[in-house]
Design a protein around this motif. Structure first.
Motif, PDB file in Angstrom:
ATOM      1  N   TRP A 239       0.845  -1.176   0.000  1.00 16.59           N
ATOM      2  CA  TRP A 239       0.000   0.000   0.000  1.00 16.59           C
ATOM      3  C   TRP A 239       0.890   1.239   0.000  1.00 16.59           C
ATOM      4  O   TRP A 239       1.929   1.260   0.660  1.00 16.59           O
ATOM      5  CB  TRP A 239      -0.863   0.057   1.264  1.00 16.59           C
ATOM      6  CG  TRP A 239      -1.919  -0.994   1.411  1.00 16.59           C
ATOM      7  CD1 TRP A 239      -1.824  -2.154   2.130  1.00 16.59           C
ATOM      8  CD2 TRP A 239      -3.247  -0.962   0.877  1.00 16.59           C
ATOM      9  NE1 TRP A 239      -2.998  -2.853   2.079  1.00 16.59           N
ATOM     10  CE2 TRP A 239      -3.905  -2.150   1.320  1.00 16.59           C
ATOM     11  CE3 TRP A 239      -3.948  -0.057   0.086  1.00 16.59           C
ATOM     12  CZ2 TRP A 239      -5.220  -2.433   0.988  1.00 16.59           C
ATOM     13  CZ3 TRP A 239      -5.262  -0.346  -0.248  1.00 16.59           C
ATOM     14  CH2 TRP A 239      -5.883  -1.521   0.191  1.00 16.59           C
ATOM     15  N   PHE A 240       0.484   2.296  -0.722  1.00 12.81           N
ATOM     16  CA  PHE A 240       1.163   3.577  -0.572  1.00 12.81           C
ATOM     17  C   PHE A 240       0.145   4.705  -0.760  1.00 12.81           C
ATOM     18  O   PHE A 240      -0.889   4.552  -1.399  1.00 12.81           O
ATOM     19  CB  PHE A 240       2.348   3.706  -1.532  1.00 12.81           C
ATOM     20  CG  PHE A 240       1.998   3.795  -2.993  1.00 12.81           C
ATOM     21  CD1 PHE A 240       1.940   5.026  -3.637  1.00 12.81           C
ATOM     22  CD2 PHE A 240       1.756   2.648  -3.744  1.00 12.81           C
ATOM     23  CE1 PHE A 240       1.640   5.124  -4.989  1.00 12.81           C
ATOM     24  CE2 PHE A 240       1.450   2.730  -5.100  1.00 12.81           C
ATOM     25  CZ  PHE A 240       1.395   3.972  -5.719  1.00 12.81           C
ATOM     26  N   TRP A 241       0.474   5.844  -0.151  1.00 14.47           N
ATOM     27  CA  TRP A 241      -0.430   6.991  -0.112  1.00 14.47           C
ATOM     28  C   TRP A 241       0.068   8.062  -1.070  1.00 14.47           C
ATOM     29  O   TRP A 241       1.211   8.497  -0.992  1.00 14.47           O
ATOM     30  CB  TRP A 241      -0.487   7.542   1.306  1.00 14.47           C
ATOM     31  CG  TRP A 241      -1.405   8.709   1.510  1.00 14.47           C
ATOM     32  CD1 TRP A 241      -1.060  10.024   1.572  1.00 14.47           C
ATOM     33  CD2 TRP A 241      -2.817   8.653   1.702  1.00 14.47           C
ATOM     34  NE1 TRP A 241      -2.174  10.799   1.788  1.00 14.47           N
ATOM     35  CE2 TRP A 241      -3.272   9.991   1.869  1.00 14.47           C
ATOM     36  CE3 TRP A 241      -3.748   7.625   1.741  1.00 14.47           C
ATOM     37  CZ2 TRP A 241      -4.610  10.302   2.080  1.00 14.47           C
ATOM     38  CZ3 TRP A 241      -5.086   7.945   1.953  1.00 14.47           C
ATOM     39  CH2 TRP A 241      -5.502   9.261   2.122  1.00 14.47           C
ATOM     40  N   GLU A 242      -0.786   8.447  -2.005  1.00 14.75           N
ATOM     41  CA  GLU A 242      -0.398   9.453  -2.987  1.00 14.75           C
ATOM     42  C   GLU A 242      -1.625  10.252  -3.402  1.00 14.75           C
ATOM     43  O   GLU A 242      -2.672   9.689  -3.725  1.00 14.75           O
ATOM     44  CB  GLU A 242       0.220   8.783  -4.225  1.00 14.75           C
ATOM     45  CG  GLU A 242       0.724   9.758  -5.270  1.00 14.75           C
ATOM     46  CD  GLU A 242       1.236   9.036  -6.501  1.00 14.75           C
ATOM     47  OE1 GLU A 242       2.451   9.143  -6.770  1.00 14.75           O
ATOM     48  OE2 GLU A 242       0.433   8.367  -7.181  1.00 14.75           O
ATOM     49  N   ARG A 243      -1.487  11.579  -3.370  1.00 14.14           N
ATOM     50  CA  ARG A 243      -2.543  12.476  -3.818  1.00 14.14           C
ATOM     51  C   ARG A 243      -3.885  12.160  -3.155  1.00 14.14           C
ATOM     52  O   ARG A 243      -4.906  11.979  -3.795  1.00 14.14           O
ATOM     53  CB  ARG A 243      -2.669  12.438  -5.341  1.00 14.14           C
ATOM     54  CG  ARG A 243      -1.396  12.889  -6.041  1.00 14.14           C
ATOM     55  CD  ARG A 243      -1.580  12.972  -7.542  1.00 14.14           C
ATOM     56  NE  ARG A 243      -0.338  13.379  -8.183  1.00 14.14           N
ATOM     57  CZ  ARG A 243       0.081  14.639  -8.289  1.00 14.14           C
ATOM     58  NH1 ARG A 243      -0.641  15.615  -7.779  1.00 14.14           N
ATOM     59  NH2 ARG A 243       1.224  14.908  -8.890  1.00 14.14           N
ATOM     60  N   GLN A 244      -3.822  12.052  -1.834  1.00 12.45           N
ATOM     61  CA  GLN A 244      -5.002  11.909  -0.980  1.00 12.45           C
ATOM     62  C   GLN A 244      -5.780  10.613  -1.196  1.00 12.45           C
ATOM     63  O   GLN A 244      -6.974  10.551  -0.910  1.00 12.45           O
ATOM     64  CB  GLN A 244      -5.945  13.109  -1.149  1.00 12.45           C
ATOM     65  CG  GLN A 244      -5.316  14.429  -0.704  1.00 12.45           C
ATOM     66  CD  GLN A 244      -6.290  15.579  -0.759  1.00 12.45           C
ATOM     67  OE1 GLN A 244      -6.853  15.872  -1.806  1.00 12.45           O
ATOM     68  NE2 GLN A 244      -6.507  16.215   0.374  1.00 12.45           N
ATOM     69  N   GLN A 245      -5.104   9.578  -1.652  1.00 10.95           N
ATOM     70  CA  GLN A 245      -5.770   8.283  -1.759  1.00 10.95           C
ATOM     71  C   GLN A 245      -4.752   7.151  -1.668  1.00 10.95           C
ATOM     72  O   GLN A 245      -3.573   7.334  -1.953  1.00 10.95           O
ATOM     73  CB  GLN A 245      -6.560   8.170  -3.067  1.00 10.95           C
ATOM     74  CG  GLN A 245      -5.722   8.314  -4.316  1.00 10.95           C
ATOM     75  CD  GLN A 245      -6.553   8.211  -5.571  1.00 10.95           C
ATOM     76  OE1 GLN A 245      -7.346   7.277  -5.728  1.00 10.95           O
ATOM     77  NE2 GLN A 245      -6.402   9.166  -6.475  1.00 10.95           N
ATOM     78  N   TRP A 246      -5.271   5.997  -1.241  1.00 11.20           N
ATOM     79  CA  TRP A 246      -4.431   4.811  -1.171  1.00 11.20           C
ATOM     80  C   TRP A 246      -4.291   4.199  -2.553  1.00 11.20           C
ATOM     81  O   TRP A 246      -5.248   4.115  -3.318  1.00 11.20           O
ATOM     82  CB  TRP A 246      -5.033   3.778  -0.207  1.00 11.20           C
ATOM     83  CG  TRP A 246      -4.839   4.152   1.221  1.00 11.20           C
ATOM     84  CD1 TRP A 246      -5.776   4.610   2.093  1.00 11.20           C
ATOM     85  CD2 TRP A 246      -3.609   4.109   1.945  1.00 11.20           C
ATOM     86  NE1 TRP A 246      -5.218   4.868   3.312  1.00 11.20           N
ATOM     87  CE2 TRP A 246      -3.891   4.565   3.259  1.00 11.20           C
ATOM     88  CE3 TRP A 246      -2.311   3.744   1.626  1.00 11.20           C
ATOM     89  CZ2 TRP A 246      -2.898   4.655   4.237  1.00 11.20           C
ATOM     90  CZ3 TRP A 246      -1.324   3.832   2.595  1.00 11.20           C
ATOM     91  CH2 TRP A 246      -1.629   4.282   3.891  1.00 11.20           C
TER      92      TRP A 246
END
Length: 375
Positions: A239-246
């Motif tokens: 999982w990674f977090w980018e631009r306000q979404q998973w």
């Protein structure tokens, strides 16, 4: 067990993995990562690594002799605390509790997950499939994770009598709480809880599928939220977090990297082996992707070459969909099989086929957009 790609790579000469630019250019493209320490664990492969989150962490290394070595890091040195050796088959994972640094979980192909209290070095709890009779064959575990709330365990199995299972336990009971067995048709290579949501689970399989589940639902049909088809064998998921979404990263058996939206019909970014090799300035024939780690609102790709005894090891950094050279790990002496990274302490651990546990202090560049506070 080595994949067909690894067997093919080993048949190639070292000239097939040479750099595509001159040595002085490599040094300018890839700054050298600070190497802190190497600890030799003998002739055993290091299959998995985990550590606690403090500056001088406890470190666990899962080894090919079914054991797990435990170390304490202090002042750039490691002190071995104990060896945990109660499993009877290959370890598939080791993970420290996020709530208690003295608690470690190990999962094995012997069908069990064990909870260890490092203050006593004794098994506190053994989790197994309690629905089995004594004469029943076990379901060999192939993957494992513990939820961020530290209350739920999930383990994937190899294909067993025509089904591949995801097994669930509550840490307060050794009784099997439930299982899914209809969502995959081959070995489950990965199960991953969302770092912020214990009800959100990710699974990947050699059937080529990535599935997401809402564990708050009462049955498997309702729990299955998305089914993503990679069209390759899934080896590693993050999982990674980018631009306000998973989002989801996937390393495939062909050493390709796919980036997915959780509800995507296809990857929004693909980085094939040739592309990755070109970015680390290597010929593609022996390049492998070891691991992907989220870091500083970007993704770090750890990648190397099987030539020259696997010594060549470099990293790339992806941000805003662009891939750039990051660091070179010049003191590496092995093909890397496992790694662990903490972006807050800037500590990276790697381990591999020579049995060396390496500690690094990487300085990955901050990306050019602001950190997003997760809810």
């Amino acid at each position: 067990m080595k994949s067909e790609i690894e067997k093919h790579d080993e048949s190639l000469s070292d000239s097939d993995c040479s750099d595509t630019v001159e040595a002085e250019d490599i040094n300018s493209i890839f700054p050298q990562c600070q190497h802190i320490h190497t600890e030799s664990l003998g002739s055993k492969y290091i299959l998995d690594l985990s550590a606690t989150s403090e500056t001088n962490p406890y470190i666990a290394a899962a080894l090919t002799d079914f054991s797990c070595d435990i170390f304490k890091s202090a002042e750039s040195q490691l002190a071995k605390i104990t060896q945990l050796k109660e499993h009877s088959d290959r370890l598939v994972s080791c993970k420290f509790s996020q709530k208690d640094n003295n608690v470690l979980y190990t999962a094995s192909a012997d069908g069990t997950v064990k909870l260890w209290d490092l203050r006593t070095s004794k098994t506190a709890i053994t989790f197994a499939d309690t629905t089995l009779e004594d004469s029943d064959p076990i379901k060999p575990l192939s993957s494992f994770d513990v939820s961020p709330c530290d209350k739920l365990l999930a383990a994937g199995t190899n294909l067993f009598e025509g089904d591949a299972f995801i097994l669930f336990w509550d840490v307060r009971s050794t009784k099997l709480q439930g299982a899914y067995w209809e969502s995959h048709t081959d070995d489950i290579t990965q199960v991953k809880f969302n770092p912020d949501d214990s009800n959100m689970l990710l699974s990947g399989s050699t059937d080529g599928l990535i599935n997401t589940y809402n564990l708050a639902e009462s049955n498997e049909d309702d729990a299955l939220q998305q089914c993503l088809n990679t069209e390759e064998l899934v080896e590693q998921l993050e999982w990674f977090w980018e631009r306000q979404q998973w989002k989801i990263s996937c390393i495939t058996s062909s050493n390709n990297l796919q980036l997915w939206e959780v509800d995507g019909a296809e990857p929004y970014k693909r980085f094939n082996r040739d592309t990755i090799a070109g970015n680390i300035k290597k010929n593609a024939n022996k390049v492998y992707v070891a691991k992907v780690h989220p870091a500083s609102n970007s993704l770090i790709i750890l990648t190397g070459s099987n030539g020259k005894e696997g010594k060549s090891f470099r990293s790339l950094q992806i941000s805003n969909g662009n891939v750039n050279p990051a660091l070179s790990f010049n003191e590496n002496t092995q093909r890397v099989r496992a790694s662990w990274y903490n972006e807050h302490t800037k500590l990276l651990l790697t381990g591999g086929e020579e049995g060396n546990l390496d500690i690094w202090r990487p300085d990955f560049l901050e990306t050019n957009y602001k950190t997003i506070k997760r809810k």
